[in-house]
Design an enzyme around this catalytic site. Structure first.
Site, mmCIF file in Angstrom:
data_model
loop_
_atom_site.group_PDB
_atom_site.id
_atom_site.type_symbol
_atom_site.label_atom_id
_atom_site.label_comp_id
_atom_site.label_asym_id
_atom_site.label_seq_id
_atom_site.Cartn_x
_atom_site.Cartn_y
_atom_site.Cartn_z
ATOM 1 N N ASP A 340 13.145 1.685 1.351
ATOM 2 C CA ASP A 340 13.910 2.864 0.720
ATOM 3 C C ASP A 340 13.954 4.046 1.812
ATOM 4 O OD1 ASP A 340 15.433 4.523 -0.727
ATOM 5 O OD2 ASP A 340 15.064 3.487 -2.499
ATOM 6 N N HIS A 363 15.696 3.443 4.872
ATOM 7 C CA HIS A 363 16.735 4.082 5.100
ATOM 8 C C HIS A 363 17.117 5.390 5.651
ATOM 9 C CE1 HIS A 363 17.920 1.715 0.785
ATOM 10 N NE2 HIS A 363 17.809 1.021 1.848
#
Length: 516
Positions: A340, A363
């Protein structure tokens, strides 16, 4: 004659070898230092990282790769006066020696071969040792510095990774928290199973939580009642360090971490800080967290450095560091590989400094999402410098909800950033919708302004290397693009940029061609 030598930081992986004469071992944060005296000084150090330091008396011998003992031959007038030992903001350890003999052969030297690290802690040690005289160095240290260690093994902790040690850890913490000097909770080498636990203050003095071993999280669903695994709260002047490891055991429970399609309990975050001020977190590794690795809320003046946070690229919700409602947070010299956000900067964050961070997979570094809730606060002053991303879905991202509450994001600077095979190197998106359907007919009420991109270079895995998709009702203002060099990685021609409702200026080289 007085000598003074900056030794740099000393790592935790150090063992001081005991001798039949008087000696003392002092451990602080990531440092360990041993001193023995018998008509001279003997210092002996072992470390898995190689040579540490040696030579305190006489002409220095040649240092060996793993250990070195420097010994002054006995002398009738031999004596050593250790005037001061300090670890402070200058990054390093300073040792001042006053030698009571004639140094015709030249002054002694003390050498340190380890790179530096900040531990904001001061210790003043006074020792007078003469031939045939025994001095209790530890007793003097405790008197002068108020230092005391609380080893969890003395409170019933069991090594092996099977037995829950939360109660033993809490007993050690509670005693340390009542100590009026400099308290040190020590977790030695080994594997310790630990159920969710809260270490709460306020405490009566400075306190350090020193992890030398591995803390292993439980995988029993009955222990997931808390949103945090290890939680520090309501503390001042905290240090969490030691070179140890947090094992979240995420792979065994990640299937429970997808709450998008059905109601479920979120899994515990590995390391959380709530209302903690003036703290340092350093030299730790966290891997396979069940949820995020580290979370901050309501914290001020915290430093994070020399961390390694890792989880597979497809692991759900394993953010590296999440920051909310916090002021003056500094993150540096760390590697974050997750599934993430590498670092997520959320509502109410101000003066966030990110320096020399490597991200990937994951991310990327993200501001937001913002505007989804009515009680959020502005984000102001985010500085990301001298960092890089590789193989991430985003590089530098600002995201806000389309149907959002009024909010401001301002004073953002990205500088000297390297992208390698990043899908969206530069992206502002003000229509964030992680779980469709969302109302895309409304526009965001989050105002983004004063954002600077300076010296951003590397490669994009998608054709649109720059995307500035801003709100129609609250356009992005004062966007500065200076020296952007992003090429398309692979076939498809050259990289391009796309803008909506973005106002700003460009300087220097612009690749792809600017759209503002």
């Amino acid at each position: 004659m007085t000598i003074e030598q900056d030794l740099g930081w000393l790592p935790s992986e150090m063992v001081v070898v005991g001798k039949p004469w008087q000696h003392v071992e002092i451990t602080d944060g990531c440092t360990s230092f041993g001193l023995a005296a018998f008509g001279g000084v003997v210092v002996e150090a072992l470390a898995k990282e190689g040579v540490q330091f040696a030579e305190a008396g006489g002409r220095p011998d040649r240092l060996s790769p793993a250990k070195k003992t420097a010994e002054r031959k006995q002398d009738q007038d031999a004596r050593v006066w250790v005037l001061a030992w300090t670890i402070g903001p200058r990054i390093g350890l300073t040792l001042k020696l006053n030698q009571g003999w004639d140094w015709a052969d030249g002054p002694p030297r003390m050498l340190g071969l380890i790179s530096g690290f900040r531990v904001y802690l001061f210790l003043f040690l006074l020792v007078w040792a003469t031939e045939g005289q025994n001095v209790n160095l530890f007793h003097q240290t405790e008197q002068l510095g108020g230092r005391k260690f609380f080893n969890v093994m003395d409170y019933g902790a069991v090594e092996g990774g099977v037995t829950d040690n939360s109660q033993a850890f809490l007993k050690a913490w509670n005693d340390a928290c009542q100590w009026r000097g400099m308290a040190r909770v020590l977790i030695p080498r080994g594997i310790f199973m630990l159920f969710p636990v809260v270490f709460s203050g306020p405490c009566k003095g400075r306190i350090a939580f020193l992890i030398l071993g591995t803390l292993r999280a439980s995988t029993e669903p009955s222990t997931f009642n808390s949103e945090n695994w290890i939680n520090f709260r309501y503390l001042e002047q905290l240090t969490v360090a030691g070179g140890g490891t947090l094992d979240g055991q995420g792979p065994l429970v990640w299937p429970r971490n997808n709450c998008n399609n059905h109601p479920c309990r979120t899994l515990p975050i590995s390391l959380s800080f709530d209302f903690v001020n003036n703290a340092t977190v350093a030299y730790l590794r966290s891997y396979n967290s069940k949820n995020a690795h580290i979370r901050l809320f309501g914290c001020n003046k915290m430093d994070f450095t020399k961390l390694r946070l890792s989880a597979p690229g497809d692991s759900p919700n394993t953010d590296g560091i999440k920051i909310g409602s916090s002021y003056r947070i500094r993150i540096s010299r760390s590697v974050i590989t997750t599934g993430d956000d590498c670092i997520a900067i959320l509502s109410g964050s101000r003066e966030i400094h990110i320096h020399k961070i490597f991200c990937g997979p994951g991310h990327g570094i993200s501001i937001g999402s913002l505007g989804g809730y009515g009680n959020e606060h502005d984000v102001e002053g985010v500085y990301v410098k001298d960092s890089g991303s590789k193989g991430t879905t985003n590089g530098l991202r600002i995201k806000t909800w389309a149907d959002s509450h009024p909010l401001k994001v301002s004073k953002i600077i990205y500088e000297n950033i390297v992208m390698t095979d990043v899908m969206n190197p530069i992206i502002i998106g003000q229509n964030y919708c992680p779980s469709p359907p969302c109302n895309q007919q409304v526009t965001s009420n989050v105002q983004i302004s004063n954002v600077t991109y300076n010296n951003i270079r590397g490669s994009s895995s998608s054709k649109e290397a720059v995307i500035l998709k801003c709100s129609k009702t609250s356009p992005c203002k004062n966007i500065v693009m200076n020296n952007i060099k992003l090429s398309l990685d692979g076939p498809g021609g050259i990289a391009s940029s796309y803008c909506e409702n973005a106002v700003g200026v460009t300087y220097g080289t612009q690749n792809p061609r600017p759209c503002i």
